[in-house]
Write an enzyme that holds these catalytic residues in place. Structure first.
Site, PDB file in Angstrom:
ATOM      1  N   GLY A  62       0.880  -1.245  -0.033  1.00  0.00           N
ATOM      2  CA  GLY A  62       0.083  -0.014   0.071  1.00  0.00           C
ATOM      3  C   GLY A  62       0.880   1.444  -0.015  1.00  0.00           C
ATOM      4  O   GLY A  62       2.221   1.262   0.260  1.00  0.00           O
ATOM      5  N   GLY A  65       0.905   5.908   4.476  1.00  0.00           N
ATOM      6  CA  GLY A  65      -0.492   6.336   5.033  1.00  0.00           C
ATOM      7  C   GLY A  65      -1.796   5.438   4.651  1.00  0.00           C
ATOM      8  O   GLY A  65      -2.628   5.696   5.290  1.00  0.00           O
ATOM      9  N   LYS A  68      -0.551   0.482   6.622  1.00  0.00           N
ATOM     10  CA  LYS A  68       0.451  -1.104   6.724  1.00  0.00           C
ATOM     11  C   LYS A  68       0.913  -1.214   8.050  1.00  0.00           C
ATOM     12  O   LYS A  68       0.617  -2.394   8.618  1.00  0.00           O
ATOM     13  CB  LYS A  68       1.452  -0.930   5.597  1.00  0.00           C
ATOM     14  CG  LYS A  68       0.740  -0.802   4.174  1.00  0.00           C
ATOM     15  CD  LYS A  68       1.879  -0.771   3.108  1.00  0.00           C
ATOM     16  CE  LYS A  68       3.134  -0.147   3.292  1.00  0.00           C
ATOM     17  NZ  LYS A  68       2.761   1.398   3.471  1.00  0.00           N
ATOM     18  N   GLU A 192       9.145  -3.363   6.653  1.00  0.00           N
ATOM     19  CA  GLU A 192       9.963  -2.684   5.940  1.00  0.00           C
ATOM     20  C   GLU A 192      11.544  -3.064   5.986  1.00  0.00           C
ATOM     21  O   GLU A 192      12.469  -2.456   6.537  1.00  0.00           O
ATOM     22  CB  GLU A 192       9.988  -1.251   5.862  1.00  0.00           C
ATOM     23  CG  GLU A 192       8.782  -0.200   5.616  1.00  0.00           C
ATOM     24  CD  GLU A 192       8.400  -0.555   4.039  1.00  0.00           C
ATOM     25  OE1 GLU A 192       9.246  -1.031   3.043  1.00  0.00           O
ATOM     26  OE2 GLU A 192       7.499   0.191   3.777  1.00  0.00           O
TER      27      GLU A 192
END
Length: 647
Positions: A62, A65, A68, A192
């Site tokens: 996504g 914001g 996720k 991430e």
């Protein structure tokens, strides 16, 4: 081909069968903790219904914001649910009384973005011991797990005696990941994981994820913008958009719907981008073949040339020129790379497919081809924005748009009047005035409460202490009588509560103004000083930096508290901190803020401290209209009323 759509509302109440494992999210809603009266009640997550099977790698994709990280932390039990349930097999993650299921909580390992910033101990061995402490393992078992985690991340055993301050950023990141792997979580959650990592470090990371996938009854959930690395690895993909689940399915199922990636503003993955370019070049390959999109560079080369031709010609063939930068990604940066990663955020392809997509969007053809959840999602987003605008009252909009200098003048008048009050009636009127302004502003209560909370504690403690009276015997140090006197306690409370109102109004001024408008207003108001050679821009810029620094400090506190809860497997309420966890929180927090200050300093140095140019080159002057004069007149009137009341 079967496509998975969002579950219907009738399925929301169904519970996972007791004989199945995996993670089930049942109508999950999460609202921000700082939602205030008068604000748009916009959820962080809304109506999330999906199932994550064991022994799989699930990618959550996504835009920034989209929710996720919030979804990942919700699955980990770090975000309280506003509605719905998160189940691991037959068991709910949250028990009665809003407490986490202890066994499930300890079976989840989460690695945050930039995990090296969570280290705190004076040796790496102590970092491991702290992560393993909630599991109550023997020293022998702990040593075995530590050794295994080090080998898994390719770290030497002699690193255990070193301090994290002596390690490189890459080593810190490996150590932080190893401390999580040592707990041997059933479910490994990563946020991430490739952010800031060098290409050589991606290969070991992906091997680690494959090993975790094969663990019994567990799996891996990854949040990442790096689609090129994780799409070939993922078994399933969840696409979020504005806090809602836009689509879920296998990579191939979702790649077969290029419009989905565009409508959710993610942009086409490199594989689809390349196929669009191939079709534009007239190769006969392209979007029609998206039912089986090659996810690796080698597979794409096989599709274009055939295996034998690719092996014989390599990249010398003109048709493989597009892969000159792509093949390098096989070493660790992902399946695809090159120019697409550097393109603009719109990621709309050129050529026939782009034209067809735009044409379809404007006509009935698009309504037939677009997935129903995408159109519902777009309609819901528009309605949410309209509802949010409608909920903000005229007073809140006026307060946001007022010239900062006018608000500052009114603030000075009101604070002076409040400090003059010495009666309970005056204190009550001051409280009513402060509360009314807060309600009319529409500002989140938590935004005001958090900075004021330490002062509230100070008021309570000071009031209690000032009211305690101790009378000693004339011939002894022992107290003869201890009692509570309301008169001094009342006097202390009356004095301090006035400063509380002043503090709340000051915070309200800062929250409703914004750093940029404050800097512009200060420069305009003080511009006459430049005639006398007094530099105005540095002062205004310093005030602006202070306003930017305080919100960042509060955000970093929240982030560190979540990390502390995750590492220590704490069952405490979100946002609370136990005494023994203070070093775990304080050291990374201070180092993080020092890093932020250092980055800010380097940025200013790189820009040459050209503060005056910031003022002169920029935006138009803030307007001063009749409403500002009316606002000041109202402030003068309130000051006069409160002044007369205080006499």
């Amino acid at each position: 081909m079967n496509r998975e759509t969002l579950p219907t509302a009738s399925a929301a109440g169904q519970q996972a069968p007791a004989d199945r494992t995996g993670v089930a999210l049942e109508d999950v809603w999460v609202y921000p903790g700082d939602q205030g009266k008068g604000q748009a009640a916009k959820p962080l997550l809304q109506s999330i219904r999906c199932r994550i099977e064991p022994n799989t790698i699930t990618l959550i994709a996504g835009t920034a914001g989209s929710g996720k990280t919030t979804l990942l932390q919700t699955i980990a039990g770090l975000m309280p649910l506003s509605r719905g349930a998160v189940r691991y097999g037959a068991h709910s993650l949250w028990e009665d009384g809003n407490r986490l299921h202890a066994l499930l909580h300890r079976s989840i390992g989460i690695v945050f973005q930039y995990p090296e910033r969570q280290l705190f101990a004076d040796s790496i061995e102590k970092e491991f011991r702290y992560s393993l402490r909630p599991y109550r393992l023997s020293k022998a078992v702990q040593a075995e797990r530590i050794d295994g985690a080090l080998r898994q991340m390719g770290l030497p055993t002699d690193i255990l005696s070193e301090s994290f301050l002596t390690l490189s950023d890459g080593q810190k990141r490996k150590v932080a990941l190893a401390t999580t792997l040592a707990t041997r979580p059933t479910w490994l959650l990563l946020d991430e994981p490739t952010a800031g990592i060098d290409p050589q470090g991606v290969g070991p990371l992906l091997r680690c994820l494959k090993q975790q996938k094969e663990a019994a009854d567990g799996g891996v959930i990854v949040v990442s913008h790096d689609l090129d690395t994780f799409l070939p690895l993922a078994d399933r993909v969840l696409i979020l958009h504005n806090g809602a689940l836009a689509a879920a399915g296998t990579p191939q199922e979702l790649l077969a719907r290029p419009e989905l990636w565009l409508e959710t503003e993610i942009g086409l993955p490199s594989a689809l981008q390349l196929m669009a370019q191939l079709r534009e070049a007239g190769t006969g390959m392209g979007i029609e073949g998206t039912e089986d999109v090659p996810l690796t560079a080698e597979a794409m080369a096989d599709r274009i040339l055939g295996p034998r031709e690719r092996e014989s010609h390599g990249t010398a063939n003109p048709k493989t020129a597009a892969f000159d930068g792509v093949r390098k990604a096989e070493s660790g940066t992902g399946a695809f790379g090159g120019d697409y990663a550097a393109e603009s955020g719109t990621a709309v392809p050129s050529g026939d497919y782009a034209t067809e997509h735009r044409t379809a969007t404007s006509g009935e053809e698009h309504a037939a081809e677009s997935p129903p959840e995408a159109s519902i999602l777009a309609a819901g987003t528009s309605e949410a924005k309209q509802a949010g605008a409608a909920r903000m009252g005229a007073a809140a909009q006026l307060l946001q748009q007022l010239h900062p200098s006018a608000k500052w003048i009114v603030y000075v008048l009101l604070t002076a009047a409040i400090l003059m009050q010495h009666s309970w009636a005056g204190i009550g009127v001051s409280a009513l005035l402060t509360g009314s302004l807060i309600i009319l502003s529409g500002v989140a209560y938590r935004s005001l409460l958090r900075p004021a909370k330490p002062f509230l504690y100070f008021i309570v403690i000071s009031t209690v202490v000032s009211g305690i009276t101790i009378i000693f015997a004339s011939d002894s140090w022992l107290p003869e009588r201890i009692y509570f006197s309301t008169a001094p306690a009342s006097k202390t409370f009356e004095l301090l509560v006035r400063f509380l109102f002043v503090m709340l109004l000051g915070i309200l001024l800062a929250v409703t103004t914004g750093a940029k408008r404050m800097q512009m207003a200060l420069e305009q108001a003080l511009s006459f000083l430049e005639r006398f050679g007094i530099p105005v821009a540095p002062f205004a810029f310093a005030a602006t930096l202070l306003m930017r620094f305080l919100p960042r400090l509060l955000q970093e506190m929240d982030r560190m508290l979540i990390i502390v809860q995750a590492r220590g497997k704490s069952q405490a309420k979100k946002g609370s901190l136990r005494l023994r966890e203070i070093p775990v929180f304080l050291i990374p927090f201070l180092l993080s803020m020092m890093k932020y200050a250092e980055d800010l300093s380097l940025t200013l140095e790189a820009r040459g401290y050209q503060l005056k140019r910031l003022r002169r080159e920029g935006m138009a002057r803030l307007p001063w209209t009749r409403r500002e004069w009316i606002c000041i007149a109202a402030g003068v009137l309130l000051f006069a009323v409160l002044y007369m009341w205080a006499l």
